[in-house]
Enzyme design. Structure first.
Site, PDB file in Angstrom:
ATOM      1  N   GLY A 170       5.863  17.568 -29.872  1.00  0.00           N
ATOM      2  CA  GLY A 170       6.018  17.556 -31.320  1.00  0.00           C
ATOM      3  C   GLY A 170       5.227  16.458 -32.012  1.00  0.00           C
ATOM      4  O   GLY A 170       4.635  15.573 -31.378  1.00  0.00           O
ATOM      5  N   HIS A 171       5.257  16.516 -33.343  1.00  0.00           N
ATOM      6  CA  HIS A 171       4.444  15.587 -34.132  1.00  0.00           C
ATOM      7  C   HIS A 171       4.908  14.141 -33.966  1.00  0.00           C
ATOM      8  O   HIS A 171       6.067  13.852 -33.794  1.00  0.00           O
ATOM      9  CB  HIS A 171       4.427  15.992 -35.614  1.00  0.00           C
ATOM     10  CG  HIS A 171       5.769  16.076 -36.276  1.00  0.00           C
ATOM     11  ND1 HIS A 171       5.932  16.515 -37.549  1.00  0.00           N
ATOM     12  CD2 HIS A 171       6.999  15.781 -35.836  1.00  0.00           C
ATOM     13  CE1 HIS A 171       7.210  16.472 -37.881  1.00  0.00           C
ATOM     14  NE2 HIS A 171       7.869  16.032 -36.851  1.00  0.00           N
ATOM     15  N   ASN A 172       3.924  13.247 -33.990  1.00  0.00           N
ATOM     16  CA  ASN A 172       4.117  11.799 -33.907  1.00  0.00           C
ATOM     17  C   ASN A 172       4.700  11.338 -32.572  1.00  0.00           C
ATOM     18  O   ASN A 172       5.140  10.193 -32.457  1.00  0.00           O
ATOM     19  CB  ASN A 172       4.984  11.279 -35.057  1.00  0.00           C
ATOM     20  CG  ASN A 172       4.266  11.324 -36.385  1.00  0.00           C
ATOM     21  OD1 ASN A 172       4.421  12.280 -37.156  1.00  0.00           O
ATOM     22  ND2 ASN A 172       3.458  10.311 -36.670  1.00  0.00           N
TER      23      ASN A 172
END
Length: 353
Positions: A245-247
């Site tokens: 997922g993001h970050n």
């Protein structure tokens, strides 16, 4: 017979020592420990296969230099090496098909923007690949058929982008990165806010950064950051069908196995291992040298090195104990029923008195 090698030269090839067998005996192929036949070499990469070694029909086997192999067949030649699995790679290269030659140049059907920076004499771009404006491609890169490289992407040297892999805008890859077919780097992070009963998309304007010597399997997706970067550390290896997922931050030299999902903003330390189908909640911290066994569910920070299993993931022995308890439920139910019968009988006797 395309290739053959005698046992002495085979031992030299793998950096081992011929411990049993005639030095001049020929090897003409390789196979698994269970399928090998006369003339083939195999290897013992895991002690679980020791029983199979006793019945193998192979002519020779690579075995650990510190393993007792006293029960091996008497006619089985043994080559002792430090790491049979790693040493067997040299055997594969010797007997396997020749490597595909790197052929520089741009296929006539590729679509390459005018301002892409690369040396066509040192880069290979295959049929129907699409490379958009502002891309920088390092020397030695091979971009295979149908791959898509979005605007402003930067590739280091000697990267391999396999057929139909996608790198979206502004992502940055280091040197010797390998992306297998169907992988998607830099798709939007999964971010929405519920506004007046409707899911409103939150802009995802960050990038994905992939450091040197990372390999990413087929159909794996790594989301771009909402802002800043999703970061895959040097030397990490990611299997097929993984979602990051993001970050997220994945540390150096991690191993992430198929069907694992890591939710946004989770940070992994170095040398973390995740078995198949591990699920990781978001915004967590995972320390260095942590190992999660297959199907573990990670719901809180895990900072101490060691092996963990279960849902929620617990230290190995505790987790195994918890996983074993559901199997005892039928037995426990039966015991409760027996106790209820005895209690009912006692209460009935007391009432009569």
């Amino acid at each position: 017979m395309s290739n053959s090698i005698n046992l002495q030269k085979l031992a030299e090839l793998v950096g081992g020592k011929l411990a049993a067998g005639s030095a001049e005996r020929l090897i003409t192929g390789l196979n698994s420990i269970t399928d090998a036949v006369e003339g083939e070499v195999t290897f013992l990469g895991n002690v679980r296969y020791l029983p199979a070694l006793k019945t193998t029909r192979a002519t020779a086997a690579l075995v650990p230099d510190d393993q007792d192999i006293s029960e091996a067949p008497p006619d089985l030649a043994l080559i002792r090496v430090k790491n049979p699995t790693l040493a067997f790679s040299s055997v594969i290269r010797f007997f396997g098909p020749p490597s595909v030659a790197f052929v520089p140049g741009v296929h006539e059907t590729a679509v390459v923007a005018n301002d892409v920076l690369f040396d066509p004499q040192r880069v290979s771009i295959g049929p129907n690949a699409v490379i958009e404006s502002g891309v920088v491609i390092g020397a030695g890169c091979a971009i295979h058929a149908g791959a898509f490289i979005g605007r402003g992407v930067k590739l280091g040297t000697d990267c391999v982008i396999h057929a139909n892999a996608v790198i979206k805008d502004r992502c940055v890859l280091g040197n010797r990165v390998v992306l297998h077919s169907g992988s998607v780097i830099g798709s939007d992070g999964f971010g929405y806010e519920l506004v007046k009963g409707r899911h409103q998309k939150i802009d995802q304007v960050g990038i994905v950064q992939i450091d040197d010597d990372v390999e990413i399997g087929s159909c794996t997706t790594i989301d771009r950051a909402r802002f800043g970067r999703t970061w895959i550390g040097e030397g990490s290896k990611i299997d097929n069908l993984v979602q990051i997922g993001h970050n997220c931050v994945i540390g150096k030299h991690c191993i992430i196995v198929s069907q694992t999902g890591i939710s946004g903003s989770t940070r992994l330390g170095n040398y973390v291992t995740m078995g198949g189908q591990v699920g990781v909640a978001g915004h967590l911290e995972i320390g260095d040298q942590v190992m999660f066994l297959a199907k573990s569910g990670v719901t809180k920070n895990v900072l101490q090195p060691g092996a963990y299993t279960g849902y929620p993931a617990r230290p190995l022995m505790e987790g195994r104990k918890m996983l074993s308890l559901p199997a005892r439920i039928p037995e426990l139910i039966e015991r409760v029923r027996e106790l209820e019968k005895k209690l009912a009988a006692l209460e009935g006797g007391a009432t009569k008195e």
